[in-house]
Enzyme design. Structure first.
Site, mmCIF file in Angstrom:
data_model
loop_
_atom_site.group_PDB
_atom_site.id
_atom_site.type_symbol
_atom_site.label_atom_id
_atom_site.label_comp_id
_atom_site.label_asym_id
_atom_site.label_seq_id
_atom_site.Cartn_x
_atom_site.Cartn_y
_atom_site.Cartn_z
ATOM 1 N N LYS A 10 1.557 -0.736 15.549
ATOM 2 C CA LYS A 10 2.351 -0.863 15.966
ATOM 3 C C LYS A 10 3.114 -1.658 16.777
ATOM 4 C CE LYS A 10 4.390 2.971 13.757
ATOM 5 N NZ LYS A 10 4.007 2.215 12.003
ATOM 6 N N TYR A 20 -9.303 5.774 7.631
ATOM 7 C CA TYR A 20 -9.120 6.114 9.768
ATOM 8 C C TYR A 20 -10.376 6.855 9.531
ATOM 9 C CZ TYR A 20 -4.775 3.059 10.187
ATOM 10 O OH TYR A 20 -4.312 1.893 10.667
ATOM 11 N N TYR A 62 4.001 6.499 10.439
ATOM 12 C CA TYR A 62 2.903 4.935 10.300
ATOM 13 C C TYR A 62 4.022 4.198 9.065
ATOM 14 C CZ TYR A 62 -1.251 2.283 8.629
ATOM 15 O OH TYR A 62 -2.195 1.667 8.962
ATOM 16 N N PRO A 100 -3.360 -0.508 19.286
ATOM 17 C CA PRO A 100 -4.340 -0.379 17.521
ATOM 18 C C PRO A 100 -3.967 0.871 16.348
ATOM 19 C CG PRO A 100 -4.879 -1.487 18.471
ATOM 20 C CD PRO A 100 -4.604 -0.966 19.383
ATOM 21 N N HIS A 140 0.977 -1.293 -0.115
ATOM 22 C CA HIS A 140 0.434 -0.380 -0.059
ATOM 23 C C HIS A 140 0.735 1.005 0.136
ATOM 24 C CE1 HIS A 140 -4.266 -1.453 1.469
ATOM 25 N NE2 HIS A 140 -3.747 -2.330 0.974
#
Ligand code: FAS
Ligand code: PHB
Length: 393
Positions: A300, A204, A388, A296, A76
């Protein structure tokens, strides 16, 4: 009378941390024994994380277990934040030159176990009553019971990779141990379903009704999460309610194409930030959830287990190959420097995206301003992206 065995590194726990460490040592000819409380089937059936940093993929490459990951993993280039009906794309590749790979922790566990056993590495399943002894000596020991027989494993070093509920953390002296914790007043309800993902990338979502996350495991298997109350029970969330809630919380422009279907797994997990220091004492070294937990939201948890194993495997290699204990002495400090940055990012993502019931009107304004800033600033998006995709080891 217990059976006495000998190995170089005794590893407690066959989760990602323990299995990856065992495999990295195995490919370098360093002997280890993994003691796992559960059965192989139980370990291989656990549904957990889904997003891998590039550094984690590189470690799995070193462990020689990426053949299926390269075939089935989804690379991604970015992810989206849905807020106020808008979808804001965070372009990881353009902002950092890096990507993430979507490939379930379940699959990683299976790949690592298969490689470990193919290379005649020992994993003792259903090892009961594992106890840690003599970590301040040069011959630390593990005792355990297996199939009714008492065993003693004499080691050079012990790696405590037994997760948050394991026995390793409490084997460090109370006098030196410090814990840092934040328990969030909400949890995540996760659902796995064999339906096509609603979008090519993760979404998200920040919504007045609560956080939601659209993720995936493959082009035909989706993973979703909704923020829920800590007192809520799974039976209060039939599939229909979950799909309805996802459609409301993920309603943005352009609308994701949510395909509903029967759940094949459903669970509620609490969210916590937790760090226990130090991560080593004598010849005992902690790695992964045994030493730290993250919510979560920042994807990580699994990646931090890999991060610790990156440092610990190199330190053990330096001991055995170069008789140099410098990295071993610095392991805890080195690992924690990266852990704290990931703790910060995971806390920040969680605070940014969840409905904060205990928020004052000022905090609500800060959350809104942070989301507006993220939507409008390349610099803000770069900060999110570089954390990220994973900070350097
Ligand atoms: P683990 O807990 O995975 O493994 C520890 C192992 O030690 C287990 O197999 C356990 O059976 C064994 N063990 C425990 N006590 C023992 C004893 N006394 N003797 C012998 N063996 C013992 N992270 C993400 O990044 N994204 C997510 O979406 C995500 N979802 C999660 C959902 C849930 C329900 C949970 C619990 C965690 C989730 N995580 C997620 C975090 C998770 O992926 C962990 O970070 C990761 O499993 C850490 O790996 P380990 O440190 O190996 O610990
Ligand atoms: C998942 O796919 O399980 C997942 C992805 C990203 C997260 C958490 C979980 O932040």
């Amino acid at each position: 009378m217990s059976k006495r065995q000998r190995t170089q590194v005794g590893i407690i726990g066959a989760g990602p941390a323990g299995l990856l460490l065992a495999r990295l040592l195995q490919v370098q000819g360093i002997e280890s024994v993994v003691l796992e409380a559960r059965t192989r089937d139980y370990v291989e059936a656990r549904i957990r994380a889904g997003v891998l940093e590039q550094g984690t993929v590189a470690l799995l490459e070193e462990a020689g277990v990426t053949e299926r990951l390269r075939r089935e993993g989804l690379v991604h280039d970015g992810a989206e934040i849905a807020v106020g009906g808008r979808r804001v794309r965070i372009d990881f590749r353009a902002l950092t030159g890096k990507t993430v790979t979507v490939y379930g922790q379940t699959e990683i566990t299976r790949d690592l176990i298969a490689a470990r056993l193919a290379g005649d590495g020992a994993i003792i399943w259903q090892a009961a009553d594992v106890a840690i002894h003599d970590i301040e000596t040069a011959r630390p020991r593990l005792t355990y019971k297996h199939a009714g027989t008492a065993h003693e494993l004499v080691c050079d070093f012990i790696a405590g990779c037994d997760g948050f509920h394991g026995v390793s953390r409490s084997a460090l002296p109370d006098s030196s141990r410090q814990t840092f914790e934040r328990v969030y007043p909400f949890g995540w309800l996760g659902i796995l379903a064999d339906v096509a993902p609603c979008s090519d990338e993760l979404i998200y979502a920040h919504h007045d009704r609560g956080f939601a996350l659209a993720s995936m495991r493959s082009p035909t298997r989706s993973r979703y999460y909704v923020q829920c109350g800590l007192d809520e029970k799974l039976e209060e969330w039939p599939d229909e309610r979950i799909w309805r809630e996802l459609e409301i919380r993920l309603d943005c422009d352009p609308p994701p194409n949510i395909t509903t279907g029967p759940s094949i797994e459903k669970s509620i997990a609490p969210l916590r930030s937790f760090v226990s220091t130090p991560m080593q004492h004598g010849r005992l070294f902690l790695a992964g959830d045994a030493a730290h937990i993250v919510p979560p939201t920042g994807a990580k948890g699994l990646n931090l287990a890999a991060s610790d194993v990156h440092y610990l495997s190199r330190a053990l290699l330096a001991h055995y190959k170069k008789q140099d204990d410098g990295l071993l002495g610095a392991y805890g400090e080195t690992a924690l420097a990266r852990v704290w940055k990931a703790e910060r990012f995971s806390w920040w993502m969680t605070t940014l995206l969840h409905k904060l019931h205990d928020k004052t009107s000022f905090e609500a304004q800060m959350q809104r301003a942070e989301l507006d800033y993220l939507a409008s600033s390349r610099a803000a998006q770069t900060v999110l992206a570089e954390n990220y995709v994973g900070l350097p080891f």
